[in-house]
Motif scaffolding. Structure first.
Motif, PDB file in Angstrom:
ATOM      1  N   PHE A   1       7.947  12.888  39.974  1.00 54.97           N
ATOM      2  CA  PHE A   1       9.099  13.793  40.201  1.00 54.97           C
ATOM      3  C   PHE A   1       8.707  14.694  41.366  1.00 54.97           C
ATOM      4  CE2 PHE A   1      13.233  16.375  39.889  1.00 54.97           C
ATOM      5  CZ  PHE A   1      14.053  15.435  40.459  1.00 54.97           C
ATOM      6  N   GLY A   2       9.536  14.779  41.862  1.00 56.02           N
ATOM      7  CA  GLY A   2       9.654  15.966  43.173  1.00 56.02           C
ATOM      8  C   GLY A   2      10.090  17.032  43.200  1.00 56.02           C
ATOM      9  N   ASN A   3      10.235  18.470  42.016  1.00 54.69           N
ATOM     10  CA  ASN A   3      10.207  19.421  41.752  1.00 54.69           C
ATOM     11  C   ASN A   3      10.197  20.493  43.097  1.00 54.69           C
ATOM     12  OD1 ASN A   3      10.988  19.303  39.120  1.00 54.69           O
ATOM     13  ND2 ASN A   3       8.642  19.261  38.806  1.00 54.69           N
ATOM     14  N   HIS A   4      11.382  21.019  43.712  1.00 55.67           N
ATOM     15  CA  HIS A   4      11.514  22.086  44.539  1.00 55.67           C
ATOM     16  C   HIS A   4      11.127  24.006  43.793  1.00 55.67           C
ATOM     17  CE1 HIS A   4      12.705  19.158  47.973  1.00 55.67           C
ATOM     18  NE2 HIS A   4      13.121  18.836  46.993  1.00 55.67           N
ATOM     19  N   PRO A   5      10.295  24.653  44.447  1.00 57.18           N
ATOM     20  CA  PRO A   5       9.561  25.251  43.567  1.00 57.18           C
ATOM     21  C   PRO A   5      11.319  26.383  44.024  1.00 57.18           C
ATOM     22  CG  PRO A   5       7.890  24.908  44.812  1.00 57.18           C
ATOM     23  CD  PRO A   5       9.242  24.172  44.782  1.00 57.18           C
TER      24      PRO A   5
ATOM     25  N   GLU B   1      15.479  28.908  40.540  1.00 56.61           N
ATOM     26  CA  GLU B   1      15.470  30.173  39.730  1.00 56.61           C
ATOM     27  C   GLU B   1      17.297  29.803  40.165  1.00 56.61           C
ATOM     28  OE1 GLU B   1      15.495  34.048  42.124  1.00 56.61           O
ATOM     29  OE2 GLU B   1      14.141  33.744  42.395  1.00 56.61           O
ATOM     30  N   GLU B   2      17.869  28.805  41.230  1.00 51.97           N
ATOM     31  CA  GLU B   2      19.629  28.467  40.909  1.00 51.97           C
ATOM     32  C   GLU B   2      19.360  27.194  39.936  1.00 51.97           C
ATOM     33  OE1 GLU B   2      20.099  26.463  44.284  1.00 51.97           O
ATOM     34  OE2 GLU B   2      19.702  28.030  45.781  1.00 51.97           O
ATOM     35  N   PHE B   3      18.519  26.649  39.021  1.00 55.21           N
ATOM     36  CA  PHE B   3      18.689  25.750  37.892  1.00 55.21           C
ATOM     37  C   PHE B   3      18.900  26.833  37.251  1.00 55.21           C
ATOM     38  CE2 PHE B   3      16.823  22.520  41.648  1.00 55.21           C
ATOM     39  CZ  PHE B   3      17.500  21.173  40.958  1.00 55.21           C
ATOM     40  N   GLN B   4      18.191  27.240  36.887  1.00 54.27           N
ATOM     41  CA  GLN B   4      17.644  28.244  35.572  1.00 54.27           C
ATOM     42  C   GLN B   4      19.555  29.052  35.611  1.00 54.27           C
ATOM     43  OE1 GLN B   4      14.723  31.528  36.377  1.00 54.27           O
ATOM     44  NE2 GLN B   4      13.501  29.875  35.858  1.00 54.27           N
ATOM     45  N   PHE B   5      20.759  29.243  36.852  1.00 52.04           N
ATOM     46  CA  PHE B   5      21.543  29.445  36.958  1.00 52.04           C
ATOM     47  C   PHE B   5      22.081  28.434  36.122  1.00 52.04           C
ATOM     48  CE2 PHE B   5      25.591  30.335  39.010  1.00 52.04           C
ATOM     49  CZ  PHE B   5      26.033  31.547  38.559  1.00 52.04           C
ATOM     50  N   ILE B   6      22.049  27.432  36.906  1.00 53.15           N
ATOM     51  CA  ILE B   6      23.130  26.107  36.367  1.00 53.15           C
ATOM     52  C   ILE B   6      22.675  26.271  35.458  1.00 53.15           C
ATOM     53  CG2 ILE B   6      23.584  23.951  36.861  1.00 53.15           C
ATOM     54  CD1 ILE B   6      22.891  24.777  39.462  1.00 53.15           C
ATOM     55  N   THR B   7      22.087  26.123  34.255  1.00 58.23           N
ATOM     56  CA  THR B   7      21.451  26.272  33.396  1.00 58.23           C
ATOM     57  C   THR B   7      22.215  26.456  32.106  1.00 58.23           C
ATOM     58  OG1 THR B   7      18.883  24.668  33.321  1.00 58.23           O
ATOM     59  CG2 THR B   7      20.305  25.044  31.153  1.00 58.23           C
TER      60      THR B   7
END
Length: 66
Positions: free
Chosen positions: A39-43, A47-53
């Protein structure tokens, strides 16, 4: 880095070619591919994904508290 698809944790600095498998965009590709699932993760979105989680966890706690 932790893969958002499979949850596998890996060090993106140790990957050759950022884990790419010849997509043809090596010069301007901003993805780091998971060595476990590909899977292609965008570094830069980390931070945005951590906030959403954190937000989702907060909503779950509120919902379970009611």
């Amino acid at each position: 880095m932790k893969c958002r698809m499979c949850g596998f944790e890996f060090d993106e600095t140790e990957l050759d070619n950022r884990g790419c498998i010849s997509c043809g965009k090596h010069d301007n590709c901003n993805q780091v591919h998971c060595p476990n699932c590909g899977f292609g993760n965008h570094p830069e979105f980390e931070e945005e994904f951590q906030f959403i989680t954190k937000l989702k966890d907060r909503f779950r706690k509120r919902k379970s508290g009611n």
